[in-house]
Write a protein that holds these residues in place. Sequence first.
Motif, PDB file in Angstrom:
ATOM      1  N   LEU A 117       4.505  -5.053  -0.499  1.00 46.40           N
ATOM      2  CA  LEU A 117       4.059  -4.507  -1.787  1.00 46.40           C
ATOM      3  C   LEU A 117       2.588  -4.111  -1.743  1.00 46.40           C
ATOM      4  CD1 LEU A 117       5.954  -6.726  -4.376  1.00 46.40           C
ATOM      5  CD2 LEU A 117       6.347  -4.311  -3.842  1.00 46.40           C
ATOM      6  N   ASP A 118       1.778  -4.903  -1.047  1.00 53.57           N
ATOM      7  CA  ASP A 118       0.365  -4.542  -0.887  1.00 53.57           C
ATOM      8  C   ASP A 118       0.225  -3.204  -0.151  1.00 53.57           C
ATOM      9  OD1 ASP A 118      -0.480  -6.873  -2.157  1.00 53.57           O
ATOM     10  OD2 ASP A 118      -0.909  -7.929  -0.283  1.00 53.57           O
ATOM     11  N   LEU A 119       1.007  -3.058   0.928  1.00 58.57           N
ATOM     12  CA  LEU A 119       0.944  -1.817   1.704  1.00 58.57           C
ATOM     13  C   LEU A 119       1.518  -0.651   0.887  1.00 58.57           C
ATOM     14  CD1 LEU A 119       0.032  -0.645   4.371  1.00 58.57           C
ATOM     15  CD2 LEU A 119       2.236  -1.310   5.368  1.00 58.57           C
ATOM     16  N   LEU A 120       2.544  -0.902   0.126  1.00 58.11           N
ATOM     17  CA  LEU A 120       3.099   0.126  -0.758  1.00 58.11           C
ATOM     18  C   LEU A 120       2.056   0.563  -1.783  1.00 58.11           C
ATOM     19  CD1 LEU A 120       5.516   1.822  -1.726  1.00 58.11           C
ATOM     20  CD2 LEU A 120       6.191  -0.142  -3.138  1.00 58.11           C
TER      21      LEU A 120
ATOM     22  N   ILE B  21       0.924   4.427  -2.365  1.00 53.83           N
ATOM     23  CA  ILE B  21       1.042   5.196  -3.608  1.00 53.83           C
ATOM     24  C   ILE B  21      -0.315   5.470  -4.257  1.00 53.83           C
ATOM     25  CG2 ILE B  21       3.422   4.445  -4.027  1.00 53.83           C
ATOM     26  CD1 ILE B  21       2.396   2.558  -6.192  1.00 53.83           C
ATOM     27  N   SER B  22      -1.346   4.779  -3.789  1.00 56.35           N
ATOM     28  CA  SER B  22      -2.698   5.023  -4.293  1.00 56.35           C
ATOM     29  C   SER B  22      -3.498   5.931  -3.362  1.00 56.35           C
ATOM     30  CB  SER B  22      -3.448   3.698  -4.462  1.00 56.35           C
ATOM     31  OG  SER B  22      -2.782   2.860  -5.367  1.00 56.35           O
TER      32      SER B  22
ATOM     33  N   LYS C 134      -1.404  -9.435  -5.894  1.00 55.09           N
ATOM     34  CA  LYS C 134      -1.998  -8.612  -4.837  1.00 55.09           C
ATOM     35  C   LYS C 134      -2.953  -9.452  -3.994  1.00 55.09           C
ATOM     36  CE  LYS C 134      -4.451  -4.218  -4.192  1.00 55.09           C
ATOM     37  NZ  LYS C 134      -4.718  -4.542  -2.843  1.00 55.09           N
ATOM     38  N   SER C 135      -2.861  -9.279  -2.683  1.00 52.92           N
ATOM     39  CA  SER C 135      -3.763 -10.006  -1.788  1.00 52.92           C
ATOM     40  C   SER C 135      -5.072  -9.234  -1.641  1.00 52.92           C
ATOM     41  CB  SER C 135      -3.118 -10.201  -0.411  1.00 52.92           C
ATOM     42  OG  SER C 135      -3.128  -8.980   0.308  1.00 52.92           O
TER      43      SER C 135
ATOM     44  N   LEU D 242      -3.241  -5.119   6.644  1.00 52.65           N
ATOM     45  CA  LEU D 242      -1.821  -5.094   6.289  1.00 52.65           C
ATOM     46  C   LEU D 242      -1.006  -4.397   7.376  1.00 52.65           C
ATOM     47  CD1 LEU D 242      -2.219  -4.221   2.527  1.00 52.65           C
ATOM     48  CD2 LEU D 242      -1.307  -6.366   3.443  1.00 52.65           C
ATOM     49  N   ILE D 243      -1.523  -3.282   7.861  1.00 54.35           N
ATOM     50  CA  ILE D 243      -0.833  -2.562   8.932  1.00 54.35           C
ATOM     51  C   ILE D 243      -0.782  -3.427  10.185  1.00 54.35           C
ATOM     52  CG2 ILE D 243      -0.946  -0.538  10.445  1.00 54.35           C
ATOM     53  CD1 ILE D 243      -2.216   0.972   8.036  1.00 54.35           C
TER      54      ILE D 243
END
Length: 134
Positions: free
Chosen positions: A15-18, A22-23, A52-53, A60-61
């Motif tokens: 979700l953090d990477l998503l 999207i941002s 959110k972390s 994240l990657i």
Amino acid sequence: MLLSLLSKEEKSHFLDLLNELISADGKPTETELSIKNRLKYEMGDEILKYKKSNLSKEKLIEYFAQKSYPTRHLVYLNLVSASLNDDWYSVEEHLLLEQIQEALQISEKKRNELYKLVYSERDLREKVKRVISE
């Protein structure tokens, strides 16, 4: 798709990477936020308390680059699907997806297979919409 297979930590980091994806081209649109919410509900109840972390996009990657190939493929598939679901082309999202693909060591052959799955899913959704509306 199949996000329930991820661990709780993987779901949060996904979700953090998503959010980063999207941002990438600015403030997320209502469509992008609804896609995010749909994916959250797919993950199950444990992710509803998601916070959110503070990890950077690069961290994240890197986190997912250390995971198994099936996990990498699943994460990439869902990021591609989310990116293509809003019907707007974004250069920033495309470049981020390329960066992720490279870091997760996803071959061009596998990338093409995953994109075909995303397009097949979209085609099926459109066919269902046509059939039920007739």
